[in-house]
Motif scaffolding. Structure first.
Motif, PDB file in Angstrom:
ATOM      1  N   ASP A  42       0.858  -1.188   0.000  1.00 46.72           N
ATOM      2  CA  ASP A  42       0.000   0.000   0.000  1.00 46.72           C
ATOM      3  C   ASP A  42       0.893   1.237   0.000  1.00 46.72           C
ATOM      4  OD1 ASP A  42      -2.511  -1.575   0.943  1.00 46.72           O
ATOM      5  OD2 ASP A  42      -1.029  -1.962   2.504  1.00 46.72           O
ATOM      6  N   VAL A  43       0.435   2.281  -0.670  1.00 49.62           N
ATOM      7  CA  VAL A  43       1.181   3.540  -0.589  1.00 49.62           C
ATOM      8  C   VAL A  43       0.248   4.698  -0.282  1.00 49.62           C
ATOM      9  CG1 VAL A  43       3.127   2.930  -2.084  1.00 49.62           C
ATOM     10  CG2 VAL A  43       1.086   3.924  -3.107  1.00 49.62           C
ATOM     11  N   LEU A 110       9.951  -9.940  -8.281  1.00 43.93           N
ATOM     12  CA  LEU A 110       8.567 -10.174  -7.854  1.00 43.93           C
ATOM     13  C   LEU A 110       7.629  -9.305  -8.683  1.00 43.93           C
ATOM     14  CD1 LEU A 110       8.976 -10.037  -3.963  1.00 43.93           C
ATOM     15  CD2 LEU A 110       8.519 -12.075  -5.341  1.00 43.93           C
ATOM     16  N   SER A 111       6.469  -9.835  -8.994  1.00 43.00           N
ATOM     17  CA  SER A 111       5.416  -9.009  -9.588  1.00 43.00           C
ATOM     18  C   SER A 111       4.645  -8.340  -8.459  1.00 43.00           C
ATOM     19  CB  SER A 111       4.494  -9.860 -10.446  1.00 43.00           C
ATOM     20  OG  SER A 111       5.221 -10.386 -11.544  1.00 43.00           O
ATOM     21  N   LEU A 112       3.891  -7.301  -8.828  1.00 37.34           N
ATOM     22  CA  LEU A 112       3.357  -6.418  -7.780  1.00 37.34           C
ATOM     23  C   LEU A 112       1.912  -5.999  -8.028  1.00 37.34           C
ATOM     24  CD1 LEU A 112       3.830  -4.473  -5.320  1.00 37.34           C
ATOM     25  CD2 LEU A 112       4.577  -2.763  -7.001  1.00 37.34           C
ATOM     26  N   ASN A 113       1.136  -6.055  -6.947  1.00 40.19           N
ATOM     27  CA  ASN A 113      -0.131  -5.320  -6.896  1.00 40.19           C
ATOM     28  C   ASN A 113       0.109  -4.103  -6.012  1.00 40.19           C
ATOM     29  OD1 ASN A 113      -3.423  -5.916  -5.407  1.00 40.19           O
ATOM     30  ND2 ASN A 113      -2.736  -4.285  -6.759  1.00 40.19           N
ATOM     31  N   LEU A 114       0.118  -2.950  -6.647  1.00 40.81           N
ATOM     32  CA  LEU A 114       0.326  -1.687  -5.948  1.00 40.81           C
ATOM     33  C   LEU A 114      -1.036  -1.104  -5.611  1.00 40.81           C
ATOM     34  CD1 LEU A 114       1.958   0.800  -5.076  1.00 40.81           C
ATOM     35  CD2 LEU A 114       1.994   1.509  -7.481  1.00 40.81           C
ATOM     36  N   GLU A 115      -1.313  -0.976  -4.299  1.00 46.77           N
ATOM     37  CA  GLU A 115      -2.604  -0.409  -3.891  1.00 46.77           C
ATOM     38  C   GLU A 115      -2.424   1.038  -3.473  1.00 46.77           C
ATOM     39  OE1 GLU A 115      -4.818  -2.266  -0.641  1.00 46.77           O
ATOM     40  OE2 GLU A 115      -6.126  -0.504  -0.642  1.00 46.77           O
ATOM     41  N   LEU A 116      -3.157   1.918  -4.122  1.00 50.94           N
ATOM     42  CA  LEU A 116      -3.061   3.355  -3.831  1.00 50.94           C
ATOM     43  C   LEU A 116      -4.081   3.716  -2.760  1.00 50.94           C
ATOM     44  CD1 LEU A 116      -2.862   4.696  -7.516  1.00 50.94           C
ATOM     45  CD2 LEU A 116      -0.976   3.967  -6.018  1.00 50.94           C
ATOM     46  N   LYS A 117      -3.587   4.219  -1.633  1.00 53.78           N
ATOM     47  CA  LYS A 117      -4.473   4.715  -0.577  1.00 53.78           C
ATOM     48  C   LYS A 117      -4.562   6.231  -0.764  1.00 53.78           C
ATOM     49  CE  LYS A 117      -4.862   0.840   1.950  1.00 53.78           C
ATOM     50  NZ  LYS A 117      -6.111   0.052   1.875  1.00 53.78           N
ATOM     51  N   ILE A 144      -0.066  -4.631 -11.325  1.00 57.37           N
ATOM     52  CA  ILE A 144      -1.480  -4.214 -11.326  1.00 57.37           C
ATOM     53  C   ILE A 144      -1.585  -3.075 -10.315  1.00 57.37           C
ATOM     54  CG2 ILE A 144      -3.876  -4.840 -10.804  1.00 57.37           C
ATOM     55  CD1 ILE A 144      -3.140  -7.775 -11.195  1.00 57.37           C
ATOM     56  N   ILE A 145      -2.238  -1.999 -10.692  1.00 58.20           N
ATOM     57  CA  ILE A 145      -2.484  -0.926  -9.727  1.00 58.20           C
ATOM     58  C   ILE A 145      -3.970  -0.945  -9.364  1.00 58.20           C
ATOM     59  CG2 ILE A 145      -2.307   1.526  -9.226  1.00 58.20           C
ATOM     60  CD1 ILE A 145      -0.031   1.775 -11.138  1.00 58.20           C
ATOM     61  N   SER A 146      -4.232  -0.928  -8.049  1.00 59.50           N
ATOM     62  CA  SER A 146      -5.618  -0.986  -7.571  1.00 59.50           C
ATOM     63  C   SER A 146      -5.841   0.114  -6.545  1.00 59.50           C
ATOM     64  CB  SER A 146      -5.910  -2.363  -6.948  1.00 59.50           C
ATOM     65  OG  SER A 146      -5.083  -2.560  -5.823  1.00 59.50           O
ATOM     66  N   SER A 147      -7.128   0.358  -6.262  1.00 59.65           N
ATOM     67  CA  SER A 147      -7.473   1.312  -5.214  1.00 59.65           C
ATOM     68  C   SER A 147      -8.950   1.170  -4.887  1.00 59.65           C
ATOM     69  CB  SER A 147      -7.180   2.741  -5.673  1.00 59.65           C
ATOM     70  OG  SER A 147      -7.444   3.653  -4.619  1.00 59.65           O
ATOM     71  N   PHE A 148      -9.279   1.369  -3.607  1.00 63.06           N
ATOM     72  CA  PHE A 148     -10.694   1.483  -3.244  1.00 63.06           C
ATOM     73  C   PHE A 148     -11.256   2.795  -3.769  1.00 63.06           C
ATOM     74  CE2 PHE A 148      -9.472  -1.420   0.337  1.00 63.06           C
ATOM     75  CZ  PHE A 148     -10.411  -2.421   0.100  1.00 63.06           C
ATOM     76  N   CYS A 149     -10.377   3.769  -3.987  1.00 65.65           N
ATOM     77  CA  CYS A 149     -10.816   5.079  -4.482  1.00 65.65           C
ATOM     78  C   CYS A 149     -10.881   5.018  -6.006  1.00 65.65           C
ATOM     79  CB  CYS A 149      -9.840   6.174  -4.024  1.00 65.65           C
ATOM     80  SG  CYS A 149     -10.294   7.787  -4.684  1.00 65.65           S
ATOM     81  N   HIS A 150     -12.064   4.823  -6.536  1.00 59.84           N
ATOM     82  CA  HIS A 150     -12.175   4.644  -7.980  1.00 59.84           C
ATOM     83  C   HIS A 150     -11.943   5.944  -8.738  1.00 59.84           C
ATOM     84  CE1 HIS A 150     -14.419   0.550  -7.583  1.00 59.84           C
ATOM     85  NE2 HIS A 150     -13.278   0.593  -6.932  1.00 59.84           N
TER      86      HIS A 150
END
Ligand code: G3P
Ligand code: MG
Length: 241
Positions: A42-43, A110-117, A144-150
């Protein structure tokens, strides 16, 4: 949007959250040593504008500091210890910037799921900073970049037509398909405890991989994989050995 990503069954959550201090380089290193091929981090934004690797926007849970990350400069954050709270042997772990983390994860292959906070920060700024960090780090593994903040994800798509976006939800909403199509998301991420089987099957039938967080029980994981879930985020990969 379909994906050519090679997704694993297990993704290390915040590195390996139960085995090393979360979101530190030590946690990422241990994930690689334990044989994981993907990790999630998470960042969030700090006081001088850099993205740093932290789940919380506050310091007290995972460091010897107090207050908000946004109230401290990167130089001030770098003085803090992000390891001792977990175990004295991790004393001296510093908060990584996103660029530092990307370079380190890349070096571990390593591959990464980067979650943006996003918290209370500007979604457009967070999206732009994340893309900038990916670029300057030279990150070359799957991402993959993901976030709860669409809203942040919408900016990400606006700024980059090709980046792999994961739409992150707690529960899969009835309007999931429209959200996926608008974002041109390639994966759908949801809470394993809130899975609604009919909806989950609908997502799979439309060809989207589902990634579920956070599963730390073998029986639960087996059930999810049987349902067709592609990947699960786990704090402790050892229980699956
Ligand atoms: O990205 C999956 C998972 O990490 C989302 O929840 O709160 O652990 O960041 P959280
Ligand atoms: Mg996360």
């Amino acid at each position: 949007m379909t994906t050519t990503l090679q997704l694993p069954r297990l993704i290390g959550h915040r590195g390996v959250k139960h085995l090393a201090p979360e979101n530190t380089l030590a946690s990422l290193s241990l994930a690689a040593k334990l044989g994981l091929s993907w990790v999630e981090i998470d960042v969030c934004e700090c006081g001088t504008g850099e993205l740093v690797v932290s789940h919380d926007d506050t310091l007290s849970r995972c460091s010897n500091g107090e207050g908000k990350l946004l109230d401290l400069s990167l130089a001030q954050l770098k003085q803090l210890d992000f390891g001792s709270w977990f175990d004295p042997k991790y004393q001296g772990q510093r908060i990584p910037t996103l660029v530092e983390a990307l370079r380190y994860i890349d070096s571990l292959k390593l591959s990464l799921n980067l979650e943006l906070k996003t918290y209370d920060c500007d979604p457009a700024y967070i999206a732009a900073q994340a893309l900038h960090a990916v670029k300057v780090s030279g990150f070359s593994q799957q991402l993959i970049i993901s976030s709860f903040c669409h809203e942040t994800l919408h900016y990400l798509r606006q700024f980059d037509q090709k980046i792999a976006i994961g739409a992150l939800f707690e529960i899969i909403p009835s309007g999931w398909q429209g959200i996926m199509e608008e974002l041109r998301a390639v994966t759908l991420h949801c809470n394993a405890d809130l899975i609604v089987e009919d909806r989950e099957q609908d997502v799979l039938e439309h060809g989207y991989p589902i990634l579920c967080y956070t599963v730390n029980d073998l029986a639960d994981a087996l059930k999810l994989w049987r349902l067709g879930v592609t990947s699960i985020f786990t704090d402790n990969p050892i229980i699956y050995n």
